[in-house]
Design an enzyme around this catalytic site. Structure first.
Site: not given
Ligand code: NAI
Length: 330
Positions: A234, A258, A263, A295
């Site tokens: 993000r 990305d 954005e 993105h």
């Molecule tokens: P997820 O929920 O499976 O994993 C997120 C991880 O981050 C969890 O293990 C959680 O404990 C950890 N976390 C939470 N707060 C934290 C912090 N302050 N410091 C360190 N770790 C922390 O989510 P997923 O599916 O892996 O997605 C991660 C991120 O990727 C999403 O939140 C979204 O922002 C981004 N994303 C980007 C996309 C793109 O097209 N560029 C598409 C989909 C997601």
């Protein structure tokens, strides 16, 4: 069941159209973002299908409720653009697609890393002009480099799996370390240690109030000179002005983003014939060691198929069971 789609692109029509053969819903596509300016265009749709930059604030939600909308179906994972309190108050359910192809995002992260490092984008243009010189294309091996992964959820894990295949050493930070990853050679450390030791840092955590501007002058000061930073998570995880300063000071060697703080004014649009007023992105895009993609990390056939399948299933659940299992709760 009628569904109003906002921020619609041709690929949304294609993928949702294909999946709809199993449901037969009626679609009303709007190309514009959802916001106060357009919300009155909704007629008798019971469902609003929205994307990352649609604004579902209290004002919009109140009108949606008056119009009889029962469900906001987000065709994305994040829900920071929805006032959930207001949705609850006005009795509108909100659902999302909690996970869709983490591999899509992980693979794009690797693509950014390899492009920046091995400069294939520059080589492509150079060779087309019959310039076969190698000066300026020098890269480094990923083998045995230390890669710091912040956030080891679905996408972080998929990224780590690929990075281990390159023979990289993984340092990780997460609020909830995954013990299984440690058995695969992943070293969980404190954030400070990760900043200090990593050659490459990749962000895979969600944006929260605690980690807003996680990458700022202070954290950058702890990093190795010439560090590579990749953000596919993000935009607000990075303080862009601090990062520009670190690029000028050669602290950051390579930067791949990305996602970008502002954005919503730029991404997903063709602005090729417009004067872009955002001077920050113009500056970033002018640096030879910065790669910006708009993105697109999620943008694969597999991910779009999963997004449309899951969204329509949630909408169908609402009409048959009155509830959907992808509901976003407060
Ligand atoms: P997820 O929920 O499976 O994993 C997120 C991880 O981050 C969890 O293990 C959680 O404990 C950890 N976390 C939470 N707060 C934290 C912090 N302050 N410091 C360190 N770790 C922390 O989510 P997923 O599916 O892996 O997605 C991660 C991120 O990727 C999403 O939140 C979204 O922002 C981004 N994303 C980007 C996309 C793109 O097209 N560029 C598409 C989909 C997601």
């Amino acid at each position: 069941m009628k569904i109003a789609f906002f921020s619609t692109k041709p690929y949304d029509k294609l993928f949702f159209g294909q999946e709809n053969s199993a449901y037969g819903f009626q679609f009303n596509f709007f190309e514009t973002h959802l916001g106060p300016h357009i919300v009155n265009a909704i007629e008798d749709e019971k469902v609003v299908c929205a994307f990352v930059n649609d604004k579902l604030n209290r004002q919009v939600i109140e009108v949606l409720a008056q119009k009889g909308v029962e469900l906001i179906a987000l065709r994305c994972a994040g829900f920071n653009n929805v006032d959930l309190e207001a949705a609850k108050e006005f009795g509108i359910q909100v659902c999302r697609v909690p996970a869709y192809s983490p591999e899509a995002v992980a693979e794009h992260t690797i693509a950014m890393l390899l492009t920046l490092n091995r400069k294939t984008h520059k080589a492509y243009n150079r060779v087309r002009e019959q310039n076969f010189a190698l000066n300026g294309l020098l890269g480094f091996n990923l083998h045995q480099k230390k890669i710091g992964v912040i956030g080891t959820g679905k996408i972080g894990k998929a990224f780590i799996k690929i990075a281990l295949g390159f023979g990289a050493q993984i340092i990780a930070y997460d609020l909830y370390p995954d013990q299984q990853l440690t058995t695969q050679g992943v070293n969980y450390k404190s954030l400070d240690e990760l900043f200090k030791e990593s050659d490459i840092i990749s962000l895979h955590c969600p944006l929260t109030s605690e980690n807003h501007y996680l990458i700022n002058s202070e954290s950058l000061g702890k990093m190795k000179d010439g560090v590579t930073i990749i953000n596919t998570s993000r935009g607000n995880l990075i303080n862009t002005q601090d990062v520009i300063k670190a690029l000028k000071e050669r602290k950051i060697g390579l930067l791949g983003i990305d996602v970008y703080e502002q954005e919503e004014k730029l991404f997903f649009k063709d602005l090729s014939t417009t004067i872009i007023e955002d001077e920050t992105i113009q500056l970033l895009m002018s640096y030879p060691n910065v790669l910006v993609t708009a993105h697109q990390a999620f943008f694969t056939t597999e991910a779009l198929t999963e997004i449309s399948q899951r969204t329509l299933r949630s909408i169908s659940d609402l009409s048959t069971k009155g509830i959907t299992d992808a509901e976003v709760m407060l």
